[in-house]
Design a protein around this motif. Structure first.
Motif, PDB file in Angstrom:
ATOM      1  N   LYS A 136       0.923  -1.231   0.016  1.00 17.92           N
ATOM      2  CA  LYS A 136       0.060  -0.199   0.223  1.00 17.92           C
ATOM      3  C   LYS A 136       0.691   1.198  -0.037  1.00 17.92           C
ATOM      4  CE  LYS A 136      -0.915   0.167   5.012  1.00 17.92           C
ATOM      5  NZ  LYS A 136      -1.772   0.226   6.130  1.00 17.92           N
ATOM      6  N   TYR A 137       2.168   1.156   0.058  1.00 11.39           N
ATOM      7  CA  TYR A 137       3.055   2.271  -0.149  1.00 11.39           C
ATOM      8  C   TYR A 137       3.805   2.414  -1.516  1.00 11.39           C
ATOM      9  CZ  TYR A 137       2.244   2.241   4.836  1.00 11.39           C
ATOM     10  OH  TYR A 137       1.553   2.218   6.117  1.00 11.39           O
ATOM     11  N   ASN A 138       4.180   3.327  -1.686  1.00 17.42           N
ATOM     12  CA  ASN A 138       5.129   3.404  -3.243  1.00 17.42           C
ATOM     13  C   ASN A 138       6.078   4.201  -3.000  1.00 17.42           C
ATOM     14  OD1 ASN A 138       3.777   6.091  -3.310  1.00 17.42           O
ATOM     15  ND2 ASN A 138       2.668   5.497  -4.982  1.00 17.42           N
ATOM     16  N   ARG A 139       6.453   4.836  -1.821  1.00 21.46           N
ATOM     17  CA  ARG A 139       7.707   5.681  -1.745  1.00 21.46           C
ATOM     18  C   ARG A 139       8.250   5.553  -0.328  1.00 21.46           C
ATOM     19  NH1 ARG A 139       8.001  12.026  -3.310  1.00 21.46           N
ATOM     20  NH2 ARG A 139       7.185  12.248  -1.260  1.00 21.46           N
ATOM     21  N   ILE A 140       9.585   5.378  -0.134  1.00 26.65           N
ATOM     22  CA  ILE A 140      10.153   5.754   1.359  1.00 26.65           C
ATOM     23  C   ILE A 140      11.085   6.864   1.143  1.00 26.65           C
ATOM     24  CG2 ILE A 140      12.080   4.248   0.437  1.00 26.65           C
ATOM     25  CD1 ILE A 140      12.123   2.847   3.480  1.00 26.65           C
ATOM     26  N   GLU A 141      10.830   7.679   2.323  1.00 29.33           N
ATOM     27  CA  GLU A 141      11.421   8.861   2.507  1.00 29.33           C
ATOM     28  C   GLU A 141      12.363   8.711   3.687  1.00 29.33           C
ATOM     29  OE1 GLU A 141      10.064  13.266   4.526  1.00 29.33           O
ATOM     30  OE2 GLU A 141       9.310  12.655   2.458  1.00 29.33           O
ATOM     31  N   PHE A 142      13.530   9.378   3.791  1.00 28.59           N
ATOM     32  CA  PHE A 142      14.291   9.533   4.819  1.00 28.59           C
ATOM     33  C   PHE A 142      15.294  10.590   4.610  1.00 28.59           C
ATOM     34  CE2 PHE A 142      15.583   6.480   1.459  1.00 28.59           C
ATOM     35  CZ  PHE A 142      16.663   7.038   1.008  1.00 28.59           C
ATOM     36  N   TYR A 143      16.082  10.972   5.844  1.00 30.01           N
ATOM     37  CA  TYR A 143      17.046  12.062   5.751  1.00 30.01           C
ATOM     38  C   TYR A 143      18.306  11.769   5.882  1.00 30.01           C
ATOM     39  CZ  TYR A 143      13.059  15.482   5.840  1.00 30.01           C
ATOM     40  OH  TYR A 143      11.815  16.194   5.555  1.00 30.01           O
ATOM     41  N   ILE A 144      19.217  12.057   5.330  1.00 33.52           N
ATOM     42  CA  ILE A 144      20.967  11.550   5.696  1.00 33.52           C
ATOM     43  C   ILE A 144      21.697  13.067   5.781  1.00 33.52           C
ATOM     44  CG2 ILE A 144      23.042  10.498   4.775  1.00 33.52           C
ATOM     45  CD1 ILE A 144      21.130   9.010   2.893  1.00 33.52           C
ATOM     46  N   TYR A 145      22.435  13.124   7.123  1.00 31.25           N
ATOM     47  CA  TYR A 145      23.398  14.113   7.344  1.00 31.25           C
ATOM     48  C   TYR A 145      24.849  13.678   6.994  1.00 31.25           C
ATOM     49  CZ  TYR A 145      25.357  18.348   9.466  1.00 31.25           C
ATOM     50  OH  TYR A 145      26.033  19.566   9.845  1.00 31.25           O
ATOM     51  N   PRO A 146      25.505  13.841   6.306  1.00 29.25           N
ATOM     52  CA  PRO A 146      27.047  13.433   5.744  1.00 29.25           C
ATOM     53  C   PRO A 146      27.890  14.351   6.779  1.00 29.25           C
ATOM     54  CG  PRO A 146      25.947  13.832   3.914  1.00 29.25           C
ATOM     55  CD  PRO A 146      25.346  14.604   5.098  1.00 29.25           C
ATOM     56  N   ASP A 147      28.580  14.003   7.644  1.00 29.57           N
ATOM     57  CA  ASP A 147      29.563  14.550   8.358  1.00 29.57           C
ATOM     58  C   ASP A 147      31.052  14.067   8.052  1.00 29.57           C
ATOM     59  OD1 ASP A 147      30.764  16.411   9.808  1.00 29.57           O
ATOM     60  OD2 ASP A 147      30.122  15.839  11.816  1.00 29.57           O
ATOM     61  N   CYS A 148      31.495  14.324   6.759  1.00 26.19           N
ATOM     62  CA  CYS A 148      32.865  13.730   6.304  1.00 26.19           C
ATOM     63  C   CYS A 148      33.849  14.763   6.428  1.00 26.19           C
ATOM     64  CB  CYS A 148      32.497  13.349   4.828  1.00 26.19           C
ATOM     65  SG  CYS A 148      31.296  11.907   5.177  1.00 26.19           S
ATOM     66  N   GLU A 149      34.707  14.943   7.297  1.00 21.84           N
ATOM     67  CA  GLU A 149      35.891  15.730   7.165  1.00 21.84           C
ATOM     68  C   GLU A 149      36.484  15.875   5.620  1.00 21.84           C
ATOM     69  OE1 GLU A 149      40.098  16.832   9.404  1.00 21.84           O
ATOM     70  OE2 GLU A 149      38.703  14.965   9.855  1.00 21.84           O
TER      71      GLU A 149
END
Length: 816
Positions: A136-149
């Motif tokens: 019953k779902y057609n998309r997945i959402e998420f947040y990413i925070y890269p902290d790469c020196e």
């Protein structure tokens, strides 16, 4: 380049920036000035991207997964570690934190067959879903925070796996590269609609460790938060010929004056009989047209035809409440795209510090021959990885030189910058010569090197070879460069000398080994047919004749083309259209010339037209001209099989080509055991002409090497060459239609040039991130069907950026 340098300095200091109009697009004009005319990358405009358009879609309902709050539910494999963290959070609660080293202190290890194509290891984290039903779902959402020196380019892979194995394998799992911005929260999504999701096994995130660029720190950290399942309204269609519901697909760059101008629509349950062309500046309709119902071999379509309107300007199409974004009608509509694609090529430079992308790279990547060591840092990285092929750099260099010659009288500033970039490629072509016929030729590469000799990561196993086919092409490119670069007499003199030498090396090797000495399957000349090989010799010889006026080259050009002419189908097939004009791989006529990835389809017509240009009094002139006419008629006959779109089909196939083992396995690398059965299945999914022949809209292909941008653009170049020689407007239109398809007049309504037109997607480029002007390997077909397939899923090789596609685009666009 003194003129270019002085002009750039003037622009940067602002002394003439107000007066100089580099292009008609004011935003691009400013960006070109700010980058010193592309001596740093053009800034991205994400506002018109595929991703930005999808964030506007209505979310009908959603549910939070929150696996980031449950660290025990995650399984970790490989390098680094995972923890819960509150250091970076969207909600004030815990987030998932991935941490891994940028370099392991050990040597990268690859497969025995390609040991340099290696990484330092991987980190992979999976979250088990335990067979939940997500239908019953057609998309997945998420947040990413890269902290790469120190990381100028950051990306992460999202993965999805379903346990139901009853359907096609590819419908149960996916790996999707996401390009990210360092040290900020990135809102991300992945479309699930095409996948089986009745028993979802897991989702995950992964990354390969590829070493350190100049500024890279020791550790990479990624935070992941707010994972949510969603059902969105109007999901994107990913396969088939029909546009999405209530969508008009069109050339989002625009249309040329006095050319065919059509768009294709799917109004779903709405009924529209007429459409309007709206002038963007006035907001008023300037043309009203009837929506035509068109039945073709690909389906039933609603077509908007405004060919008769020929006033330059900025316009939109509108039918009822459905409206497109703005596009141009005009004469020089492709110049902006040339700047952008040039930007992509610049960003792919190897051995050069590209601001915001990487420092001087791969100077300690070397080829060794007879005790001589050459640094292989130079030219352009081949694709989304860090691989390099000298011949690919040669192909692109030639396209840039062609563009310079076409534009130097029309747009001298663009021409000067094209020439500057061509000289970068030319230097690499010359520097990789060992002087005895051998050249450093290629390397498969995934890692950054430290730039210091005698350290752990040094590579001295770049492939090298004395290959006749390659040297013929280099000789032709060097001859053309000698006739083009006239401000450096000593370079010009040197180019004349090495062009002759490389041609002689090639002839000598050809006389010793003949056709077929292709050693490395990873190099894109491996699929070369004997008919193409002979056409290449003829083309190179004609270039040398044009340069030197030495009749021995004229004789070679006319002599070697005989084989190619004997491989052309001159008597018609038994189909209703009496098809002919195509080329077989060799005189046995077991297999027809096809391409699946890299394509040099244009070389047949390059050879024929250059013969006609350089030897118009030759007794065989009419035979060459007839070959051009026959091939042009063949191309015109193909176009009905993709109407109402303008994409050139892959071409004609014989049902038994798999019996030609040599040709079959040169074309199809790493084939499955049932490749011959799959070949028959795919061919018969095309359109049958007679008992033995079929038209395929997309190539027959197996495995990773697929995507048709280079295939149809190189054939488009051939159409343009034929059209100009024959003064045939239909053929010229076929060439233009390849560009219209590329920038949006395709079933998905997407531009395949990032930053050009509208609705351009992220592409697979882990090495340099997103780049204005990047182009992919191209749209592929779905499974064994003969229908287009272009999902959001971002991986190699169809979604991988590729300088070959860029070179093909430039070479075709300059014909108009």
């Amino acid at each position: 380049m003194r003129y270019l340098t002085l002009l750039i300095l003037s622009l940067l200091t602002g002394s003439i920036s107000a007066q100089v109009q580099i292009c008609r697009d004011s935003a691009l004009n400013r960006a070109l000035i700010q980058t010193g005319l592309i001596h740093s990358p053009l800034p991205l405009d994400v506002s018109r991207s595929y991703e930005a358009n999808n964030w506007k879609k209505t979310i009908l309902y959603s549910t939070s997964l929150n696996p980031e709050k449950n660290i025990s539910g995650w399984q970790h494999k490989g390098l680094g570690k995972i923890t819960s963290s509150t250091e970076k959070t969207m909600t004030g609660d815990q987030t998932l934190r991935l941490e891994f080293p940028a370099f392991t202190g050990t040597r990268a290890k690859g497969s025995p067959s390609d040991p340099d194509y290696a990484t330092y290891g991987n980190i992979h984290v999976n979250y088990s879903v335990n067979g939940e039903n997500w239908e019953k779902y057609n998309r997945i959402e998420f947040y990413i925070y890269p902290d790469c020196e120190g990381a100028r380019v950051v990306n992460l892979n999202f993965s999805f796996e379903n346990e139901n194995m009853s359907g096609e394998e590819g419908r149960n799992h996916a790996s999707h590269l996401i390009n990210l911005v360092n040290r900020q929260w990135n809102r991300c999504f992945f479309e699930l609609g095409e996948f089986n999701r009745d028993r979802v096994k897991n989702i995950g995130f992964s990354c390969s460790v590829k070493g350190k660029d100049r500024t890279t720190g020791d550790t990479s950290i990624y935070y992941i938060d707010k994972i949510e399942l969603q059902q969105i309204e109007d999901p994107e269609m990913v396969s088939g010929w029909m546009p999405g519901n209530n969508r008009i697909v069109y050339s989002s760059t625009g249309y040329m004056l006095n050319d065919t101008k059509t768009a294709i629509a799917n109004f779903a349950n709405q009924h529209h009989n007429h459409f309007e062309l709206i002038d963007v500046n006035s907001g008023m309709p300037v043309f009203n047209g009837k929506i035509n119902q068109q039945k073709t071999t690909t389906g039933n379509f609603e077509v908007l035809d405004f060919t008769s309107y020929n006033q330059p300007g900025l316009y939109k199409l509108k039918a009822g409440g459905i409206e497109t974004q703005a596009f141009q009608i005009g004469e020089n509509i492709w110049e902006n795209s040339l700047w952008k694609v040039l930007n992509f090529i610049f960003c792919q430079r190897c051995g050069y510090p590209v601001p915001g992308k990487h420092g001087t790279c791969h100077t300690d990547l070397c080829a060794v021959h007879n005790g001589i060591k050459i640094s292989y840092g130079g030219g352009w990285h081949d694709a989304g990885d860090l691989s390099q092929q000298t011949l690919q750099t040669g192909d692109v260099t030639y396209s840039l030189l062609e563009a310079y010659n076409k534009l130097k009288g029309k747009n001298p500033l663009l021409a000067a910058r094209l020439l500057e970039e061509a000289e970068w490629g030319l230097e690499f072509i010359l520097r990789t010569r060992f002087g005895d016929g051998y050249r450093a030729s290629s390397v498969g590469l995934l890692i950054w090197l430290d730039g210091m000799f005698n350290t752990l990561d040094d590579i001295s196993t770049v492939r090298k070879q004395n290959l006749a086919f390659n040297n013929f092409l280099y000789a032709g490119y060097e001859a053309y460069a000698a006739m083009t670069i006239d401000r450096d007499p000593m370079l010009q003199e040197y180019l004349v000398r090495v062009a002759k030498e490389d041609f002689d090396f090639a002839i000598q090797r050809h006389q010793e080994k003949g056709y077929g000495e292709f050693l490395y399957m990873y190099e894109h000349g491996y699929n070369t047919s004997e008919s193409q090989y002979m056409a290449t010799i003829s083309w190179a010889a004609s270039m040398l004749f044009k340069l030197t006026k030495d009749k021995k080259y004229a004789e070679a050009a006319t002599g070697y083309i005989r084989f190619t002419l004997d491989c052309q189908r001159k008597n018609p097939l038994k189909d209703k259209d009496k098809t002919k004009g195509f080329f077989y791989r060799d005189k046995s006529r077991q297999s027809i010339v096809h391409y699946i990835h890299q394509s040099r389809e244009q070389v047949f017509m390059q050879a024929m037209t250059l013969l006609c240009e350089t030897q118009p009094e030759h007794p065989d002139y009419m035979e060459w001209a007839e070959s051009i006419r026959l091939y042009g008629e063949y191309l015109k006959g193909l176009m009905i099989y993709t109407e109402p779109y303008g994409m050139l089909p892959s071409g004609i196939y014989h049902i038994d080509e798999h019996r030609d083992s040599l040709g079959f396995y040169r074309l199809h690398l790493f084939p499955p055991e049932n490749a011959k059965e799959l070949y028959i299945e795919q061919v018969t999914k095309g359109t049958r002409l007679d008992k033995e022949h079929y038209i395929k809209r997309f190539p027959v292909w197996f495995g990773i090497f697929n995507g048709n941008t280079a295939v149809h653009l190189s054939t488009g170049k051939a159409a343009a060459l034929c059209g100009k020689f024959l003064n045939d407007e239909t053929l010229l239109n076929i060439g233009r239609e390849q560009m219209y398809w590329t920038v949006g007049k395709n079933p998905f309504g997407q531009s395949l040039i990032y930053g050009e037109g509208h609705n351009y997607p992220q592409m697979d480029s882990f090495s340099s991130g997103e780049m204005v002007g990047e182009m992919p390997v191209g749209i592929r077909s779905l499974d064994n069907e003969d229908i287009p397939y272009w999902p959001q899923t971002n991986n190699a090789c169809y979604k991988e950026v590729w300088v070959t596609s860029a070179g093909k685009w430039i070479s075709l666009a300059i014909e108009y």
